[in-house]
Design an enzyme around this catalytic site. Structure first.
Site, mmCIF file in Angstrom:
data_model
loop_
_atom_site.group_PDB
_atom_site.id
_atom_site.type_symbol
_atom_site.label_atom_id
_atom_site.label_comp_id
_atom_site.label_asym_id
_atom_site.label_seq_id
_atom_site.Cartn_x
_atom_site.Cartn_y
_atom_site.Cartn_z
ATOM 1 N N ASP A 15 0.788 -1.248 0.000
ATOM 2 C CA ASP A 15 0.000 0.000 0.000
ATOM 3 C C ASP A 15 0.818 1.295 0.000
ATOM 4 O O ASP A 15 0.462 2.247 0.718
ATOM 5 C CB ASP A 15 -0.975 -0.007 1.188
ATOM 6 C CG ASP A 15 -2.030 -1.090 1.061
ATOM 7 O OD1 ASP A 15 -1.937 -1.927 0.152
ATOM 8 O OD2 ASP A 15 -2.965 -1.110 1.894
ATOM 9 N N LYS A 102 -6.959 -4.700 -3.486
ATOM 10 C CA LYS A 102 -7.785 -5.266 -2.397
ATOM 11 C C LYS A 102 -8.800 -4.241 -1.922
ATOM 12 O O LYS A 102 -8.630 -3.046 -2.154
ATOM 13 C CB LYS A 102 -6.898 -5.728 -1.242
ATOM 14 C CG LYS A 102 -6.126 -4.612 -0.608
ATOM 15 C CD LYS A 102 -5.202 -5.134 0.480
ATOM 16 C CE LYS A 102 -4.308 -4.044 0.996
ATOM 17 N NZ LYS A 102 -5.009 -2.873 1.531
ATOM 18 N N CYS A 141 -2.466 -2.775 7.387
ATOM 19 C CA CYS A 141 -2.311 -3.695 6.252
ATOM 20 C C CYS A 141 -1.015 -4.493 6.291
ATOM 21 O O CYS A 141 -0.991 -5.641 5.857
ATOM 22 C CB CYS A 141 -2.499 -2.942 4.943
ATOM 23 S SG CYS A 141 -4.238 -2.497 4.727
HETATM 24 C C1 VGL Z 1 -5.054 0.793 5.432
HETATM 25 C C2 VGL Z 1 -6.541 1.919 6.776
HETATM 26 C C3 VGL Z 1 -7.526 1.785 5.819
HETATM 27 C C4 VGL Z 1 -3.670 0.268 5.216
HETATM 28 C C5 VGL Z 1 -6.039 0.644 4.472
HETATM 29 O O1 VGL Z 1 -3.251 0.149 4.046
HETATM 30 O O2 VGL Z 1 -2.965 -0.007 6.218
HETATM 31 N N1 VGL Z 1 -5.322 1.418 6.571
HETATM 32 N N2 VGL Z 1 -7.262 1.147 4.678
#
Ligand code: VGL
Ligand code: ZN
Length: 194
Positions: A15, A102, A141
């Protein structure tokens, strides 16, 4: 701890997207500090001919994790928006690289790169046994992707110099790291890898 990279190793970059960087919609404090160390890992894996997987949060506009739809987060990483793009300085190899989206359907969230994706199949098809995981956020994540790997019987290495957390409550990232290590992940930094 010295680790010699070998066949059946894979890198998972979690991410590293604009919305998780300072100035983004859901910024991880100093989130951009993971980019340079991750580029070193990416180059190393690329040189060895090992696969690199990039996960990305890839939400529809009406995603369940957004406050307006009952979740806890501001809108972030909406499909095909600038905020969902990878950090512009992240080095994406030209081959042997995979993008894993995702959280793509409105009613399901996915903090793990394994949840609702082809990540496990792609790793198994390549005979991958060990995964090396870095990125953001340590306490969401990254944590869930590492635990997801361990639950599926992959060995997991946490790239301790290439992760950053959001720390919604102070100490969340530390706790997440303790949990990953207690479950069997091994912390390494770039100097540990041969
Ligand atoms: C994430 C909060 C919401 C992450 C993704 O990538 O850690 N955190 N969506
Ligand atoms: Zn999300």
């Amino acid at each position: 701890m010295r680790v010699r990279l070998a066949e059946k190793d894979a890198l998972i970059v979690v991410d590293v997207q604009r919305d998780f960087m300072p100035g983004g919609a859901l910024p991880v404090p100093q989130g951009d500090s993971v980019v340079a160390p991750l580029n070193s890992y990416i180059e190393l894996f690329e040189r060895r001919g090992l696969p690199v997987f990039f996960t990305r949060d890839w939400h529809p506009e009406n995603h369940i994790s957004f406050k307006a739809y009952g979740g806890i987060w501001p809108p972030h990483c909406v499909q095909n928006t600038e905020g969902a793009e990878f950090h512009p300085d992240l080095k994406m190899p030209s081959d042997n690289r995979f993008i894993i989206s995702k959280g793509t359907s409105p009613d399901f969230d996915a903090y793990s790169g394994f949840q609702g994706t082809l990540l496990e199949d792609l790793l198994r098809e390549r005979g991958v046994k060990r995964v090396f995981v870095g990125g953001v956020a340590t306490d969401y994540c990254v944590k869930n992707t590492v635990i997801g790997a361990l639950n599926r019987d992959f060995q997991a290495f946490l790239l301790i110099d290439a992760v950053k957390g959001v720390d919604v409550s102070p100490g969340d990232s530390e706790k997440a790291i303790d949990l990953m290590l207690n479950r069997g992940a091994v912390a390494v930094d770039i100097k540990d890898l041969d």
